[in-house]
Design an enzyme around this catalytic site. Sequence first.
Site, PDB file in Angstrom:
ATOM      1  N   HIS A 155       0.680  -1.345   0.137  1.00 49.37           N
ATOM      2  CA  HIS A 155       0.094   0.060   0.103  1.00 49.37           C
ATOM      3  C   HIS A 155       0.844   1.220  -0.022  1.00 49.37           C
ATOM      4  O   HIS A 155       0.381   2.477  -0.205  1.00 49.37           O
ATOM      5  CB  HIS A 155      -0.921   0.151   1.269  1.00 49.37           C
ATOM      6  CG  HIS A 155      -1.853  -1.067   1.361  1.00 49.37           C
ATOM      7  ND1 HIS A 155      -3.044  -1.084   0.177  1.00 49.37           N
ATOM      8  CD2 HIS A 155      -2.280  -2.076   2.184  1.00 49.37           C
ATOM      9  CE1 HIS A 155      -3.706  -2.289   0.534  1.00 49.37           C
ATOM     10  NE2 HIS A 155      -3.442  -2.877   1.814  1.00 49.37           N
ATOM     11  N   ASP A 191      -2.463 -10.399  -2.547  1.00 49.45           N
ATOM     12  CA  ASP A 191      -3.156  -9.903  -1.172  1.00 49.45           C
ATOM     13  C   ASP A 191      -4.761  -9.873  -1.336  1.00 49.45           C
ATOM     14  O   ASP A 191      -4.921  -9.254  -2.582  1.00 49.45           O
ATOM     15  CB  ASP A 191      -2.534  -8.761  -0.356  1.00 49.45           C
ATOM     16  CG  ASP A 191      -2.738  -8.104   0.699  1.00 49.45           C
ATOM     17  OD1 ASP A 191      -1.979  -8.742   1.860  1.00 49.45           O
ATOM     18  OD2 ASP A 191      -3.729  -7.509   0.831  1.00 49.45           O
ATOM     19  N   HIS A 193      -6.272  -7.305  -0.160  1.00 46.47           N
ATOM     20  CA  HIS A 193      -6.598  -5.732  -0.846  1.00 46.47           C
ATOM     21  C   HIS A 193      -5.735  -5.322  -2.039  1.00 46.47           C
ATOM     22  O   HIS A 193      -4.684  -5.928  -2.160  1.00 46.47           O
ATOM     23  CB  HIS A 193      -6.044  -5.009   0.524  1.00 46.47           C
ATOM     24  CG  HIS A 193      -6.706  -5.208   1.626  1.00 46.47           C
ATOM     25  ND1 HIS A 193      -6.217  -6.217   2.799  1.00 46.47           N
ATOM     26  CD2 HIS A 193      -8.065  -4.888   2.434  1.00 46.47           C
ATOM     27  CE1 HIS A 193      -7.074  -6.206   3.736  1.00 46.47           C
ATOM     28  NE2 HIS A 193      -8.110  -5.626   3.546  1.00 46.47           N
ATOM     29  N   ASP A 280      -4.483 -12.977   3.621  1.00 49.24           N
ATOM     30  CA  ASP A 280      -5.892 -12.366   3.979  1.00 49.24           C
ATOM     31  C   ASP A 280      -6.984 -12.897   3.072  1.00 49.24           C
ATOM     32  O   ASP A 280      -8.263 -12.236   3.373  1.00 49.24           O
ATOM     33  CB  ASP A 280      -5.761 -11.234   4.281  1.00 49.24           C
ATOM     34  CG  ASP A 280      -5.111 -10.156   3.294  1.00 49.24           C
ATOM     35  OD1 ASP A 280      -4.599 -10.766   2.205  1.00 49.24           O
ATOM     36  OD2 ASP A 280      -4.865  -8.955   3.618  1.00 49.24           O
TER      37      ASP A 280
END
Length: 339
Positions: A155, A191, A193, A280
Amino acid sequence: MIVFFDFRQALHAPVRELHNGEWVAYNEVPERAACISRHFSSIAGPEDHGMAPLLRVHDRDYVEFLRAAHGEWVAAGRAGDVIGYTFPVVQRRPLSLTRIDAKAGLYAFDAATPITADTWSSAYWSAQTALSATGCAAKPGMGVAFGLCRPPGHHAGRNYMGGYCYLNNAAIAARHAQGLGFSRVAVLDMDYHHGNGTQDIFYDDPDVFFVSIHGDPQKDYPFFWGHADEQGGSGAVGSTLNIPLPHGTQIDKYRVALDFALRSIANWGADFLVLSFGADTFEDDPISNFRIRREDFPVLSSDISKLGLPTVILMEGGYHVAALGENVAAFIQGFSNGE
Ligand code: SP5
Ligand code: ZN
């Protein structure tokens, strides 16, 4: 499989994050790395590559901010972790503001990425872990290495932090692989996200292919990136590929998306793979919404290994701490099986 990790990566331990309007206990805990490391019999410490590889990705003023922020926070008489509260998203003109609260907003896109006294050390060694694992995977005959990065990186952008990420380990690894002679580097981000930082860093770069499979940002963090129509800047159209998937996605649909991603990477002519791996996507992850089971992880890694590319696997997210070690070990195991 050689695993890299440095104990200093475990020092960073923020207390809380702002989540759905409430302060909650920080999800990205040091225990994540510890429980993964317990599944590997031998762990190598990274070499220190210094600052130069970090500065090939990040702006110097941002890196200086990360390094100095907590000291400035304490000097301002504050307790606890550095968190900003004013974000210049309306593109105010560039100003050289020095107050820590101005900088904490300038260099962040969310309020879930606090800076502690140890954040710089942990982020620095997480990046060094990525670099050493990349060097290992790049050696002829080595093929695959695992960097147990923590804090995660995907991120974080050239000059911003967010989503538990400070330095973009995957981007630092991709640039390092280029320096080692690979000219067609692909980053595959698995991931849950979307890896907005990695996408931003390479958005206008036709020499790095960024592919991400993630929870649809219509419904999930980071909301403002990761939509299917984001395909690369004007000089690099087609060098970004986003595959958003709905809540509840299980292995069957995920594997179709992965197959498409892998064929795209092969067709693009990649000669090195950086794999941003988040666990995740797991069915019981506390902040995510896919339904990948533990036994699915080695199926996915076996599919990826069939690309036959030198590959560095870098840890991103995964927050079900009790199952995290087993999930990551299962994924890494499948990579070896498929070779
Ligand atoms: C590296 C990484 O995985 N970073 C993730 C950062 C996510 N931060 C905000 C997540 C908000 C999730 N809200 C879901 C509510 C479920 N109860
Ligand atoms: Zn994640």
